[in-house]
Design a protein around this motif. Structure first.
Motif, PDB file in Angstrom:
ATOM      1  N   ARG A  90      -4.457   5.384  11.118  1.00 62.07           N
ATOM      2  CA  ARG A  90      -3.632   5.951  12.151  1.00 62.07           C
ATOM      3  C   ARG A  90      -2.279   6.441  11.444  1.00 62.07           C
ATOM      4  NH1 ARG A  90      -3.151   9.136  16.503  1.00 62.07           N
ATOM      5  NH2 ARG A  90      -0.960   8.862  17.525  1.00 62.07           N
ATOM      6  N   ASP A  91      -1.575   7.483  11.572  1.00 59.09           N
ATOM      7  CA  ASP A  91      -0.157   7.388  11.208  1.00 59.09           C
ATOM      8  C   ASP A  91       0.685   8.291  12.010  1.00 59.09           C
ATOM      9  OD1 ASP A  91      -0.626  10.490  10.758  1.00 59.09           O
ATOM     10  OD2 ASP A  91      -1.182  10.351   8.708  1.00 59.09           O
ATOM     11  N   ASP A  92       1.925   8.361  11.768  1.00 58.55           N
ATOM     12  CA  ASP A  92       2.778   9.049  12.659  1.00 58.55           C
ATOM     13  C   ASP A  92       2.899  10.591  12.455  1.00 58.55           C
ATOM     14  OD1 ASP A  92       4.196   9.055  10.246  1.00 58.55           O
ATOM     15  OD2 ASP A  92       6.121   8.358  11.173  1.00 58.55           O
ATOM     16  N   TRP A  93       1.950  11.262  11.895  1.00 61.78           N
ATOM     17  CA  TRP A  93       1.750  12.793  11.854  1.00 61.78           C
ATOM     18  C   TRP A  93       0.669  12.988  12.675  1.00 61.78           C
ATOM     19  CZ3 TRP A  93       2.171  14.835   6.277  1.00 61.78           C
ATOM     20  CH2 TRP A  93       3.556  14.673   5.641  1.00 61.78           C
ATOM     21  N   ASP A  94       0.320  11.935  13.664  1.00 58.98           N
ATOM     22  CA  ASP A  94      -0.795  12.079  14.612  1.00 58.98           C
ATOM     23  C   ASP A  94      -2.313  12.319  14.077  1.00 58.98           C
ATOM     24  OD1 ASP A  94       0.703  11.561  16.776  1.00 58.98           O
ATOM     25  OD2 ASP A  94       1.162  13.911  17.230  1.00 58.98           O
TER      26      ASP A  94
ATOM     27  N   VAL B 264      -0.456  -0.897   5.099  1.00 60.47           N
ATOM     28  CA  VAL B 264       0.522  -0.117   5.508  1.00 60.47           C
ATOM     29  C   VAL B 264       1.520   0.616   4.685  1.00 60.47           C
ATOM     30  CG1 VAL B 264       2.498  -1.899   6.227  1.00 60.47           C
ATOM     31  CG2 VAL B 264       2.874   0.312   7.386  1.00 60.47           C
ATOM     32  N   THR B 265       1.625   1.954   4.762  1.00 54.43           N
ATOM     33  CA  THR B 265       2.314   2.953   3.701  1.00 54.43           C
ATOM     34  C   THR B 265       3.480   3.422   4.161  1.00 54.43           C
ATOM     35  OG1 THR B 265       0.248   2.929   2.122  1.00 54.43           O
ATOM     36  CG2 THR B 265       2.164   4.363   1.712  1.00 54.43           C
ATOM     37  N   LEU B 266       4.691   3.369   3.664  1.00 50.92           N
ATOM     38  CA  LEU B 266       5.860   4.299   3.999  1.00 50.92           C
ATOM     39  C   LEU B 266       6.129   5.158   2.798  1.00 50.92           C
ATOM     40  CD1 LEU B 266       8.386   4.859   5.741  1.00 50.92           C
ATOM     41  CD2 LEU B 266       9.534   3.045   4.319  1.00 50.92           C
ATOM     42  N   GLN B 267       6.195   6.572   3.482  1.00 45.12           N
ATOM     43  CA  GLN B 267       6.426   7.313   2.249  1.00 45.12           C
ATOM     44  C   GLN B 267       7.685   8.403   2.650  1.00 45.12           C
ATOM     45  OE1 GLN B 267       2.308   9.605   2.027  1.00 45.12           O
ATOM     46  NE2 GLN B 267       2.906   9.620  -0.006  1.00 45.12           N
ATOM     47  N   ARG B 268       8.457   8.638   1.801  1.00 46.90           N
ATOM     48  CA  ARG B 268       9.753   9.154   2.011  1.00 46.90           C
ATOM     49  C   ARG B 268       9.974  10.174   0.942  1.00 46.90           C
ATOM     50  NH1 ARG B 268      13.640   4.418   4.346  1.00 46.90           N
ATOM     51  NH2 ARG B 268      13.349   4.645   6.500  1.00 46.90           N
ATOM     52  N   GLY B 269      10.670  11.191   1.376  1.00 45.53           N
ATOM     53  CA  GLY B 269      11.101  12.308   0.316  1.00 45.53           C
ATOM     54  C   GLY B 269      10.496  13.643   0.560  1.00 45.53           C
ATOM     55  N   GLU B 270      10.104  14.391  -0.593  1.00 41.39           N
ATOM     56  CA  GLU B 270       9.340  15.449  -0.361  1.00 41.39           C
ATOM     57  C   GLU B 270       7.778  15.297  -0.519  1.00 41.39           C
ATOM     58  OE1 GLU B 270       8.107  18.717   0.256  1.00 41.39           O
ATOM     59  OE2 GLU B 270      10.083  19.427  -0.170  1.00 41.39           O
TER      60      GLU B 270
ATOM     61  N   HIS C 118      -1.017   3.539   8.581  1.00 43.92           N
ATOM     62  CA  HIS C 118      -1.987   2.492   8.823  1.00 43.92           C
ATOM     63  C   HIS C 118      -3.450   2.533   8.636  1.00 43.92           C
ATOM     64  CE1 HIS C 118       1.905   0.957  11.012  1.00 43.92           C
ATOM     65  NE2 HIS C 118       1.933   1.973  11.442  1.00 43.92           N
ATOM     66  N   ALA C 119      -3.847   1.574   7.684  1.00 39.43           N
ATOM     67  CA  ALA C 119      -5.391   1.550   7.640  1.00 39.43           C
ATOM     68  C   ALA C 119      -5.734   0.233   7.524  1.00 39.43           C
ATOM     69  CB  ALA C 119      -5.623   2.209   6.161  1.00 39.43           C
ATOM     70  N   ALA C 120      -6.723  -0.017   8.526  1.00 45.48           N
ATOM     71  CA  ALA C 120      -7.468  -1.341   8.466  1.00 45.48           C
ATOM     72  C   ALA C 120      -8.925  -1.105   8.578  1.00 45.48           C
ATOM     73  CB  ALA C 120      -7.220  -1.848  10.082  1.00 45.48           C
ATOM     74  N   SER C 121      -9.595  -2.258   7.761  1.00 48.21           N
ATOM     75  CA  SER C 121     -11.065  -2.049   7.356  1.00 48.21           C
ATOM     76  C   SER C 121     -11.679  -3.462   7.523  1.00 48.21           C
ATOM     77  CB  SER C 121     -11.269  -1.542   6.171  1.00 48.21           C
ATOM     78  OG  SER C 121     -10.829  -2.401   4.984  1.00 48.21           O
ATOM     79  N   LEU C 122     -13.068  -3.334   7.813  1.00 49.53           N
ATOM     80  CA  LEU C 122     -13.936  -4.356   7.949  1.00 49.53           C
ATOM     81  C   LEU C 122     -15.009  -4.087   6.948  1.00 49.53           C
ATOM     82  CD1 LEU C 122     -15.012  -6.922   9.116  1.00 49.53           C
ATOM     83  CD2 LEU C 122     -15.830  -5.713  11.181  1.00 49.53           C
ATOM     84  N   ALA C 123     -15.311  -4.997   6.078  1.00 45.07           N
ATOM     85  CA  ALA C 123     -16.816  -4.920   5.319  1.00 45.07           C
ATOM     86  C   ALA C 123     -17.538  -6.174   5.448  1.00 45.07           C
ATOM     87  CB  ALA C 123     -15.921  -4.796   3.945  1.00 45.07           C
TER      88      ALA C 123
END
Lengths: 394, 80
Positions: free
Chosen positions: A285-289, A228-234, A261-266
């Motif tokens: 999946r992310d919150d920008w749809d 999971v990655t949270l980005q903030r700012g410009e 969010h990213a999930a993977s199976l290998a």
């Protein structure tokens, strides 16, 4: 406690005496097996990659006013890597990538504060350089801690990177759990529509990853991961533009926060004819749809003791961000982008590799590797990548 | 038009569910050290960090949904 302090000092200063890693009160591997050198090089390699991209996107100003501009560019990427063992527990890794880019948009800026010309300067060059350092401490037979720091610099952009990973193996190394945290801080020039500077901007990217791998049989390995990655700012590069419904263009405007969010199976399977098959599926999946699915397959074959060849295929499908538009009406939506990378599309990559391993008398194994990738998208963008690596593995 | 996509995603979902089940069930089995020769074969090694980096950058700079696999999804470069 003493080794933990040494690990901290080494992460800060890059090096500690080998004696700092010695445990008291028990026999070390060196005492049992004989004295090893305090410091030894494990790997030294360089990789050169050349990218040639062609395509058109609405975010680029190198084209008709309300049409798709050029995304043509070339990149020459040079990377160097050096891995060194210190004592029984510490591993140092230094990695230096340098990217030389001819860019359609990145140089649409007022270089040296002269008047910008966003189209004719589109073929100018931009150089990005970075250095990263990692230190791994094998705390015991099953546990490894790795800390990393890095610095990235390019013409209008500075970035600092920090990482920490905990890795533990279970059940006689049949399973491995890893937990990693990454933090990236970006500080860069922001640009107005015409290319003039409008001060500094910043963004922070915080990331947490969980990974688990498991041997399923003497020839099969499975791995699952979640990040999971949270980005903030410009979150815009600030020079992308959006065509307006009323004609003309306006600067891209993105939300100031994004959770991804990213999930993977290998699965990796050894094949009895000295080959290997890797399969990987990734969901995003992310919150920008944006929802995306990625499938990858790679087949490797050992043709001779010294020669290994491989072929790979990757399919990626993504939905567009909810505010993607090519005829924006600023009064209706505060956010708008025409960046083709954020649009709905599918991509495919075909790749091939060949590697040669040649044992030498005194310098370990010399390896040479050549690869080629052809990346193409549903919006007609295409990239050809040729890559070449050479080095010594000791 | 959508039929092949539906089949593709259904296959992907089956792959994930099957893989997770296999991973969880496999957790009960232990492969002895002396039965792991296959994992030492060069075709099974996956330790080329520089090649992984160039692939990651190819995708994270051109796709909205790349990244997040052990590294941050975005940041660290003006091209993202």
């Amino acid at each position: 406690m003493r080794r933990r302090a040494a690990f901290t000092l080494a992460l800060v200063f890059g090096f500690v005496p080998a004696a700092a890693s010695a445990e008291g009160g028990s026999f070390s591997d060196a005492e049992v097996l004989g004295q090893k050198p305090a410091v030894r090089v494990d790997l030294a390699q360089t990789r050169v990659s050349a990218y040639e991209q062609d395509g058109r996107g609405y975010q680029s100003q190198a084209g008709p006013l309300n049409g798709r501009g050029s995304e043509k560019l070339q990149v020459l990427q040079v990377q160097g890597e050096f891995v060194m063992q210190q004592g029984e527990h510490l591993t140092h890794r230094v990695w230096v990538p340098v990217d030389l880019v001819t860019s359609a948009s990145a140089n649409a800026i007022d270089k040296y504060y002269s008047k910008p010309d966003v189209v004719s300067s589109a073929s100018a060059q931009n150089m990005a350089q970075e250095v990263e350092y990692e230190l791994s401490d094998r705390a015991d037979a099953n546990t490894t801690w790795t800390g990393g720091v890095g610095f990235h610099h390019e013409e209008p952009f500075l970035s600092w990177l920090y990482s920490l990973e905990y890795r533990r193996s279970f059940a006689e190394d049949n399973a491995t759990l890893s937990i990693a945290a990454n933090q990236v801080l970006d500080w860069f020039d922001a640009f107005a529509l015409g290319g003039s500077r409008r001060g500094r901007a910043s963004r922070a990217s915080s990331n947490l990853n969980l990974g688990f791998s498991q041997l399923l049989s003497p020839t099969t390995l499975a791995a699952v991961s979640y990040g999971v990655t949270l980005q903030r700012g410009e979150l815009s590069n600030t020079w992308n533009t959006v065509p307006l419904a009323a004609g003309g263009r306006e600067s891209e405007n993105l939300p100031r926060e994004r959770v991804r969010h990213a999930a993977s199976l290998a699965l990796q399977q050894y094949l009895p004819w000295r080959g290997a098959l890797r399969l990987r599926y990734r969901f995003y999946r992310d919150d920008w749809d944006v929802t995306a699915h990625t499938l990858e397959a790679e087949l490797r074959q050992r043709v001779a003791d010294w020669l290994l060849v491989g072929a790979s295929y990757r399919y990626h499908h993504q939905a567009a961000v909810s505010f993607f538009t090519i005829d924006a009406v600023p009064a209706l939506s505060p956010y708008a982008t025409a960046d083709s990378d954020l649009g709905g599309l599918f991509t495919q990559t075909l790749g091939g590799t060949a590697s040669v391993n040649l044992p030498t008398a005194r310098l370990g194994t010399l390896f040479l590797s050549f690869g080629f990738d052809h990346y193409f998208r549903s919006d007609k963008l295409r990239v050809n990548v040729a890559t070449w690596a050479t080095g010594f593995r000791y | 038009m959508f039929e092949w996509k539906t089949k593709l995603f259904a296959s992907a979902a089956l792959f994930v569910v099957g893989g997770v089940q296999a991973t969880l069930l496999g957790g009960c089995a232990v492969v002895p050290q002396n039965h792991r020769a296959a994992f030492a074969e060069p075709v099974m090694r996956d330790d080329d960090a520089l090649d992984a980096h160039r692939k990651r950058k190819l995708y994270t700079t051109r796709e909205a949904a790349a990244g997040g696999d052990g590294k941050t999804a975005g940041g660290g470069c003006s091209c993202q």
